[in-house]
Design a protein around this motif. Structure first.
Motif, PDB file in Angstrom:
ATOM      1  N   SER A 164      50.223  49.881  46.434  1.00 35.15           N
ATOM      2  CA  SER A 164      49.280  49.266  45.214  1.00 35.15           C
ATOM      3  C   SER A 164      48.317  47.516  46.134  1.00 35.15           C
ATOM      4  O   SER A 164      47.654  48.005  45.421  1.00 35.15           O
ATOM      5  N   SER A 176      44.553  47.986  45.216  1.00 35.40           N
ATOM      6  CA  SER A 176      44.137  46.425  44.817  1.00 35.40           C
ATOM      7  C   SER A 176      42.454  46.360  45.657  1.00 35.40           C
ATOM      8  O   SER A 176      41.765  45.476  45.003  1.00 35.40           O
ATOM      9  N   ALA A 229      43.733  39.374  45.189  1.00 34.02           N
ATOM     10  CA  ALA A 229      44.086  40.960  44.560  1.00 34.02           C
ATOM     11  C   ALA A 229      45.182  41.737  44.977  1.00 34.02           C
ATOM     12  O   ALA A 229      45.979  41.885  44.179  1.00 34.02           O
ATOM     13  N   ARG A 230      45.184  41.537  45.662  1.00 28.70           N
ATOM     14  CA  ARG A 230      46.650  41.740  46.685  1.00 28.70           C
ATOM     15  C   ARG A 230      47.837  41.202  45.862  1.00 28.70           C
ATOM     16  O   ARG A 230      48.681  41.808  44.921  1.00 28.70           O
ATOM     17  N   ALA A 235      48.309  42.876  42.092  1.00 22.55           N
ATOM     18  CA  ALA A 235      48.702  43.900  42.372  1.00 22.55           C
ATOM     19  C   ALA A 235      49.839  43.888  42.369  1.00 22.55           C
ATOM     20  O   ALA A 235      50.420  45.047  41.876  1.00 22.55           O
TER      21      ALA A 235
END
Length: 392
Positions: A13, A17, A177-178, A181
């Motif tokens: 993920s 991401s 973004a991480r 995600a």
């Protein structure tokens, strides 16, 4: 330290991401290389070492191809590759001092050989390691951009600010973004677990719960040994209803879970559980150990408190600490009973209850008397596992 996209530190993920950011970093390297090539071609005749300028440009081209191939493969985005990219880029920037003439170095209008190709390394570090390392890489790039010229003017100061800003902004975008995600992954898993629980609840209600309810009613009508079976069936019916009606949960961002959810699953016809209406979030280790302590206390109620004893579990959230009480109305514990059990090698209370609470930095108090029931009260501070590890 921010989480990286190295294969030994992230899951799929996280890789997915940040993949758009990696593609953007590769695209930036590719489109800035022709600009650097044009700059070399325009100023080549004025270089004091034009052949070295061509070598630097060739290294930039080869390195762009290599990194473009590797950065588009999540498994290849390692710390070593990103650090090597940053160091090689700064070395090529410093090589401009050997290529440009003193007059070109004194004129800020003449770009270094690497020109706008060099900030690509800062972008890569920021995407890989987040805002902190992005800013550090920007600071390093700003220094190496100033060293060949040996002076600082408004243009070089502007470039330094831009490098720091690029490192911070893209690092923050990568971290966000991480985080997004991870939130999405948790939500998807929780939704899947909830849907599966609802499906199983329908199946259990249509089969097992109806059978248990019928056994409970029929056994109570027959009396005798059948009544005992009816009581057991009733306890299992209550426990099973609590199990299928309790929502699934996962640790939150702070790696905490709601202790109340686990305690509710312990309710039976003889065990009443009372927890706050709001979640009592504790570190996973703390919640797990407290649940084990309560289970041991309830097991002692079944084994020692008497056949008709009931138990009550109470959870209180005081902010800085939580209080967990287990009380029964059984026969109580004689004054020297625990000491005799310990001397005989039966360490259930010491190991399964008291040791667990003490390991969490809490206290466990026993109040009992023959014929007056038993009450265990555990007080545990609300601290996370890392803080507990730092505690002497």
């Amino acid at each position: 330290m921010e989480r990286s996209d190295a294969p030994n530190s992230v899951n799929h993920s996280h890789v997915n991401s940040t993949t758009p950011l990696w593609r953007a970093a590769v695209f930036l390297r590719i489109v800035t290389l022709p600009f650097a090539a044009v700059g070399v071609a325009v100023n080549l005749d004025d270089y004091i070492r034009p052949e070295l300028g061509l070598i630097v440009l060739a290294v930039m081209a080869v390195w762009t191809v290599i990194t473009s191939v590797l950065y588009l493969q999540p498994a290849k985005r390692t710390d070593a590759l990103v650090l090597g990219d940053l160091m090689l880029t700064q070395a090529l920037v410093l090589a401009s001092e050997l290529v440009l003439s003193p007059a070109q170095l004194d004129e800020s209008v003449t770009p270094l050989v690497t020109t706008i190709w060099a900030p690509g390394a800062v972008v890569v570090v920021a995407v890989h390691r987040g805002p902190l390392f992005g800013v550090l890489a920007g600071m390093l790039a700003a220094v190496t951009n100033i060293l060949p010229r040996g002076y600082l003017n408004i243009d070089l100061a502007r470039d330094a600010v831009l490098l720091l800003g690029v490192g911070f902004v893209l690092g923050l975008a990568s971290k966000t973004a991480r985080h997004s995600a991870e939130q999405l992954r948790r939500a998807v898993r929780l939704e899947a677990a909830t849907s599966e629980r609802e499906r199983l609840a329908r199946m259990v209600h249509d089969s097992v719960l109806q059978v248990l309810a019928r056994v409970r009613r029929r056994g109570a009508e027959l009396g005798g040994e059948a009544a005992e079976l009816a009581a057991l069936a009733g306890e299992q019916e209550v426990a099973l209803r609590a199990l299928v009606s309790t929502a699934a949960q996962e640790p939150n961002e702070s790696d905490e879970i709601d202790l109340g959810v686990g305690l509710r699953l312990l309710a039976t016809s003889r065990v009443e559980v009372s927890v706050p209406a709001t979640p009592v979030s504790l570190p996973v280790t703390t919640a797990t150990e407290l649940l084990a302590m309560v289970k041991e206390a309830l097991a002692n109620v079944v084994e020692h408190a008497g056949p008709n004893a009931s138990a009550w579990v109470l959870l209180e959230d005081l902010g800085e600490e939580v209080i967990l009480s287990v009380r029964d109305d059984g026969v109580g514990i004689p004054p020297d009973r625990l000491a005799q059990a310990q001397a005989a090698g039966r360490m259930g209370v010491d190991l399964s209850m008291r040791a667990r609470v003490l390991a969490l930095g809490g206290t466990l108090v026993l109040e009992t008397a023959p014929g007056a029931g038993t009450e265990w009260e555990a007080r545990v501070p609300r601290v996370d596992d890392r803080a507990r590890e730092r505690k002497p």
